[in-house]
Design a protein around this motif. Structure first.
Motif, PDB file in Angstrom:
ATOM      1  N   LEU A  18       0.834  -1.077   0.000  1.00  0.00           N
ATOM      2  CA  LEU A  18       0.102   0.332   0.143  1.00  0.00           C
ATOM      3  C   LEU A  18       1.024   1.227   0.069  1.00  0.00           C
ATOM      4  O   LEU A  18       0.613   2.167  -0.619  1.00  0.00           O
ATOM      5  CB  LEU A  18      -0.713   0.048   1.322  1.00  0.00           C
ATOM      6  N   ALA A  19       2.057   1.035   0.718  1.00  0.00           N
ATOM      7  CA  ALA A  19       2.909   2.353   0.741  1.00  0.00           C
ATOM      8  C   ALA A  19       3.284   2.519  -0.575  1.00  0.00           C
ATOM      9  O   ALA A  19       3.880   3.921  -0.895  1.00  0.00           O
ATOM     10  CB  ALA A  19       4.015   2.155   1.487  1.00  0.00           C
ATOM     11  N   ASP A  20       3.751   1.608  -1.523  1.00  0.00           N
ATOM     12  CA  ASP A  20       4.371   1.785  -2.811  1.00  0.00           C
ATOM     13  C   ASP A  20       3.317   1.868  -4.002  1.00  0.00           C
ATOM     14  O   ASP A  20       3.771   2.109  -5.188  1.00  0.00           O
ATOM     15  CB  ASP A  20       5.183   0.661  -3.224  1.00  0.00           C
ATOM     16  N   PHE A  21       2.100   1.785  -3.535  1.00  0.00           N
ATOM     17  CA  PHE A  21       1.023   1.615  -4.703  1.00  0.00           C
ATOM     18  C   PHE A  21       1.106   2.927  -5.654  1.00  0.00           C
ATOM     19  O   PHE A  21       0.943   2.697  -6.891  1.00  0.00           O
ATOM     20  CB  PHE A  21      -0.385   1.175  -4.112  1.00  0.00           C
ATOM     21  N   ASP A  22       0.723   4.137  -5.193  1.00  0.00           N
ATOM     22  CA  ASP A  22       0.862   5.223  -5.843  1.00  0.00           C
ATOM     23  C   ASP A  22       1.787   5.289  -6.775  1.00  0.00           C
ATOM     24  O   ASP A  22       1.710   5.610  -7.904  1.00  0.00           O
ATOM     25  CB  ASP A  22       0.353   6.258  -5.152  1.00  0.00           C
ATOM     26  N   SER A  23       2.939   5.258  -6.040  1.00  0.00           N
ATOM     27  CA  SER A  23       4.310   5.492  -7.159  1.00  0.00           C
ATOM     28  C   SER A  23       4.101   4.395  -8.013  1.00  0.00           C
ATOM     29  O   SER A  23       4.699   4.707  -9.218  1.00  0.00           O
ATOM     30  CB  SER A  23       5.560   5.027  -5.883  1.00  0.00           C
ATOM     31  N   TYR A  24       3.764   3.226  -7.830  1.00  0.00           N
ATOM     32  CA  TYR A  24       3.672   2.097  -8.881  1.00  0.00           C
ATOM     33  C   TYR A  24       3.063   2.356 -10.106  1.00  0.00           C
ATOM     34  O   TYR A  24       3.213   2.302 -11.178  1.00  0.00           O
ATOM     35  CB  TYR A  24       3.535   0.907  -8.112  1.00  0.00           C
ATOM     36  N   LYS A  25       1.592   2.931  -9.742  1.00  0.00           N
ATOM     37  CA  LYS A  25       0.808   2.938 -10.765  1.00  0.00           C
ATOM     38  C   LYS A  25       1.216   4.433 -11.708  1.00  0.00           C
ATOM     39  O   LYS A  25       1.060   4.333 -12.622  1.00  0.00           O
ATOM     40  CB  LYS A  25      -0.603   3.205 -10.438  1.00  0.00           C
ATOM     41  N   THR A  26       1.787   5.369 -10.894  1.00  0.00           N
ATOM     42  CA  THR A  26       2.297   6.478 -11.803  1.00  0.00           C
ATOM     43  C   THR A  26       3.320   6.010 -12.739  1.00  0.00           C
ATOM     44  O   THR A  26       3.309   6.716 -13.977  1.00  0.00           O
ATOM     45  CB  THR A  26       2.850   7.669 -10.798  1.00  0.00           C
ATOM     46  N   ARG A  27       4.252   5.419 -12.300  1.00  0.00           N
ATOM     47  CA  ARG A  27       5.303   4.778 -13.303  1.00  0.00           C
ATOM     48  C   ARG A  27       4.725   3.946 -14.406  1.00  0.00           C
ATOM     49  O   ARG A  27       5.027   4.129 -15.464  1.00  0.00           O
ATOM     50  CB  ARG A  27       6.270   3.856 -12.512  1.00  0.00           C
ATOM     51  N   HIS A  28       3.652   3.108 -13.991  1.00  0.00           N
ATOM     52  CA  HIS A  28       2.866   2.557 -15.263  1.00  0.00           C
ATOM     53  C   HIS A  28       2.217   3.633 -16.113  1.00  0.00           C
ATOM     54  O   HIS A  28       2.140   3.069 -17.092  1.00  0.00           O
ATOM     55  CB  HIS A  28       1.956   1.493 -14.462  1.00  0.00           C
ATOM     56  N   LYS A  29       1.517   4.382 -15.596  1.00  0.00           N
ATOM     57  CA  LYS A  29       1.102   5.577 -16.611  1.00  0.00           C
ATOM     58  C   LYS A  29       2.183   5.966 -17.482  1.00  0.00           C
ATOM     59  O   LYS A  29       2.028   6.140 -18.925  1.00  0.00           O
ATOM     60  CB  LYS A  29       0.663   6.850 -15.623  1.00  0.00           C
ATOM     61  N   GLU A  30       3.456   6.167 -17.133  1.00  0.00           N
ATOM     62  CA  GLU A  30       4.808   6.606 -17.764  1.00  0.00           C
ATOM     63  C   GLU A  30       5.021   5.700 -19.057  1.00  0.00           C
ATOM     64  O   GLU A  30       5.168   6.009 -20.029  1.00  0.00           O
ATOM     65  CB  GLU A  30       5.938   6.862 -17.108  1.00  0.00           C
TER      66      GLU A  30
END
Length: 828
Positions: A772-784
């Motif tokens: 959960l701590a890393d989820f937002d960072s992960y999905k942001t990179r996937h958008k890139e």
């Protein structure tokens, strides 16, 4: 004159005509088949024997050379796993006769590719540890170093994974059912291995107190040799695997009395030792069997090593560390340390001090984990029953070591307790990592970050005693298997563009950088990737009856299923995209195919539940017409080396997303980058070094660092439930998992996943691996990733630069470092 003659003979043996003749000879004379009634297996077997003939010629010459060279120093690589995969293509390539064999088979109206498919994957390993060992053997031979691998010849591999109703089902992996044409049984080198019994003291003729191990249950260790050929250099080393047999396989007296089962009991007990890779150790007898396996192969191997040494040098044991170095691949072979002491003290009658000096100058230890719970420990009462003499030796080693440690630590009880080989508690245990450190002259990690964590955290107190012992050897992969063999299309255009020197010098790939802006080359590069994706798509359709679009992004995570590797984070992101598509089916996203491959340990309930979740999500997503096939989820069962050779060259995105500070190194990350996939990953293991090599702009790094993870956990301020309440996307994802959206017929099935993330389960911390701590960072990179992939030129350039810049991750470089810094062995 003699050289010319040899060249002619060599050319003749590798000519198309000779290969065809040899093939038919083996089919007729070795297998008793004619061409018309031969099965596909027969054809594979005949071809394997033909290739083996050429390998064995080089093997015999190599071993003769080692014996003739009096100052040779041999390296022995002890590993409980060797995930060697199929050998036919590998041997053809290393012998450099693949093209002639292909032509010869074509002349006989046979397909080399079809024949090669008949070969099973050798069931000798489970994952990264065994695959690394296989890469190392390839590099040791290719570099011309005198090396031997020692392990166990398992009758059955870990298991064959079948997916039924989304659940993992384990079936026997009977990889030897048709035999193994590559191995040679060496009955003349059989040795005895002892178990149980008791230790008995006596006085020798000089009045010295000595010990012998008596009343033992003995089994035979029968060696099977597989030659490991170097690339284009005439060197062939040995992988020696031990199979367990009973001393007396058949009790005729019991049979005569009608006790038919009893008559074969001894053989059943003995052969169980090498029956299956890594028995389930969730129960006592499983743990006993695994400890038996570990002792069985190190005892047999050490007897073999000492026999070979004495043949050349007699009883000059002062020379032993100068002529031999033994590398322990993790702690599974750590019993080699007390076993060498037992042989030297009890059988060779060396004084303790001299024997210990020889021992600590002989062994080197590679650590593969930073997780304390994964460090191997064995109950003392198990040792007492199974290996009584070794327990005495361990007590003596520990007592002498702690006497010294007390002085170094000025009596600091906490530090002394930390470094002891024995762990006190409700159940007293032997700590195998501590034993490996105390008994070795070198301790290495397998990536820069991993080694730093060992020094500063996991083995901090040992580092205080022996800083000079610790060093880093970043893992590597063999480019012969993981580019030349598995990706012939890419290999071909590389050879045509910069030449073939990269096959033995992977740094040579740097020459590809000058083509990073060459549109013509990038088009060829893209075409190779598309062909590999089409090949994988066909496999998926044939095996799983699912159509996937080769034009979509192939986003791949294939590796052992473990919570710290965070396949669950990947699934959460898929659910997030799916939910957004359900809200807006016209959402502008680039089509993506998410591909998983993973086996979970049979007793690992949470890992098996995550496999079921992946398959349940796949079932919903793949059958939802509303989302217009914009995403697909594929779980490929029974992931192994041969499947990796199809999957890795086809990947666009490589998921290397373990919790920072948990993955020692990883080698899958290297294989994907070498084959032109872009990594999305945490700053963990070798990802850090890959990032340094390929450049920040050619990798998608996300999430907390290892230091941040450690601080957050220590502060006890991390509360995943707060994130769940605040973050609507995460809440929707977890609620869908918890509220049976993906498994309507079994509404409570995934509640433990929900519970483990928000509140912890069975005493574990809530969200122990920080998803959960890393989820937002992960999905942001996937958008890139989504946006970058739309520009084919930009993506292909980044992918090519990954290929060009990862030369340092060749196992040739790793082995050179081991040879120069640790083993001190030289090319013969």
């Amino acid at each position: 004159m003699e050289i010319t003659k040899r060249k002619k003979e060599q050319k003749y043996r590798t000519s198309k005509k000779n290969i065809k003749e040899n093939f038919i000879e083996h089919l007729n004379l070795s297998l008793g088949k004619d061409f018309s009634n031969a099965t596909l297996w027969d054809k594979y077997h005949a071809l394997a024997l033909l290739v083996k003939d050429r390998v064995v010629e080089k093997w015999l010459k190599t071993q003769k050379k080692y014996y003739e060279t009096t100052d040779v120093k041999r390296v022995y690589y002890l590993s409980i796993e060797f995930l060697i995969g199929r050998l036919l293509y590998n041997n053809l390539l290393n012998l450099q006769i693949d093209e002639e064999v292909k032509k010869a088979m074509k002349d006989l109206n046979l397909s080399l590719e079809e024949i090669a498919e008949a070969e099973p994957d050798a069931g000798l390993g489970n994952g990264g540890l065994g695959r690394l060992a296989a890469c190392f053997l390839d590099s040791i031979a290719t570099l011309g170093l005198p090396g031997y691998g020692y392990g166990i010849r398992y009758d059955y591999g870990i298991f064959k994974q079948v997916i039924k109703d989304g659940f993992q089902i384990e079936l026997p992996d009977d990889w030897l059912k048709n035999g193994n044409p590559w191995e040679i049984e060496r009955k003349d080198r059989t040795v005895k291995v002892k178990f149980f019994g008791r230790s008995e003291s006596y006085k020798d003729e000089d009045g010295n107190i000595r010990f012998k191990w008596v009343d033992t249950f003995d089994v035979l260790a029968v060696p099977y040799d597989t030659p490991i050929i170097g690339y284009g250099n005439n060197v062939a080393n040995t992988l020696r695997l031990w199979s367990a047999k009973a001393l007396n396989e058949f009790d005729f007296n019991n049979f005569q009395k009608g006790n038919y089962i009893k008559s074969a009991e001894s053989n059943a007990i003995a052969s169980a030792i090498s029956k299956v890779l890594y028995p389930n150790d969730a129960f006592y007898s499983g743990r006993e069997l695994r400890l038996k396996q570990e002792y069985f192969f190190v005892s047999a191997s050490l007897q073999d090593i000492i026999r070979r040494f004495k043949k050349q040098f007699g009883n000059q044991f002062d020379l032993f560390p100068k002529r031999n170095v033994i590398q322990l691949n993790d702690t599974h072979p750590a019993l080699a340390i007390p076993e060498l002491m037992r042989i030297l003290v009890d059988e060779e009658h060396l004084p303790w001090e001299k024997a210990w000096d020889i021992t600590i100058k002989t062994f080197a230890y590679t650590n593969h984990t930073v997780m304390p719970e994964a460090l191997e420990k064995w109950e003392v009462h198990l040792f007492e029953r199974l290996l009584p003499r070794h327990l005495e030796i361990l007590y003596e080693i520990n007592a002498r070591f702690l006497d010294n440690a007390k002085k170094i630590f000025n009596g600091n009880i906490e530090k002394i307790r930390n470094v002891s080989i024995f762990e006190e508690g409700n159940v007293k245990q032997v700590r195998m990592a501590n034993l490996s450190i105390v008994g070795s002259f070198s301790i290495n990690g397998v990536s820069k970050l991993h080694t730093e964590i060992l020094k500063k955290n996991v083995f901090k107190d040992f580092y205080e005693i022996w800083p000079e012992k610790f060093n880093n050897k970043t893992n590597g992969i063999t480019q012969r298997r993981w580019l030349l063999q598995c990706n012939p299309g890419l290999s071909k255009i590389i050879n045509e563009t910069i030449g073939s020197e990269w096959i033995t010098n992977l740094d040579y790939l740097k020459n590809l950088e000058k083509f990073a802006d060459d549109k013509s080359f990038l088009d060829k590069f893209y075409e190779v990737k598309q062909n590999n994706k089409i090949r994988l798509s066909r496999y998926i359709e044939k095996e799983l009856d699912i159509k996937v679009d080769p034009e979509s992004i192939f986003d791949v995570q294939v590796k052992r299923l473990h919570e710290y590797k965070r396949q669950l984070l990947n699934v959460m992101h898929i659910i997030y995209i799916y939910q957004r598509l359900k809200e807006n089916p016209n959402l502008d996203i680039y089509p993506r195919t998410f591909i998983f491959g993973a086996k979970a340990a049979p007793g690992y309930r949470m890992a098996k539940l995550i496999i079921k979740l992946i398959n349940s999500v796949a079932n919903v997503v793949n059958n939802d017409k509303d989302i217009k096939d914009k995403i697909k989820v594929i779980f490929i069962p029974n992931y192994n080396v041969s499947l990796a050779e199809i999957i890795i060259p086809a990947a666009n995105v490589s998921e290397q997303i373990s919790t920072a500070g948990k993955e020692a190194s990883g080698t899958g990350n290297m294989k994907f980058a070498l084959n032109g996939a872009l990594t999305i990953g945490t700053l963990d293991g070798a990802n850090i070094e890959i990032k340094e090599c390929v450049g920040d702009e050619n990798i998608f790094i996300f999430g907390l660092t290892a230091e941040q993870v450690s601080k957050l956990k220590e502060s006890r301020l991390y509360n995943p439930y707060d994130i769940y309440l605040r973050n609507e996307h995460i809440r929707n994802i977890l609620d869908a998992i918890n509220n049976s959206f993906f498994e309507k017929n079994n509404p409570d099935l995934f509640k433990d996943i929900f519970q483990s993330l928000l509140f912890g389960i069975n005493g574990s911390q809530a969200d122990e691996y920080m998803l959960l701590a890393d989820f937002d960072s992960y999905k942001t990179r996937h958008k890139e990733i989504d946006l970058t992939y739309r520009n084919k030129y930009t993506w292909n350039k980044k992918a090519l630069l990954n290929v060009a810049r990862v030369g340092i991750f060749s196992s040739d470089r790793t082995i050179r470092e081991y040879a120069e810094d640790i083993w001190k062995v030289k090319k013969i």
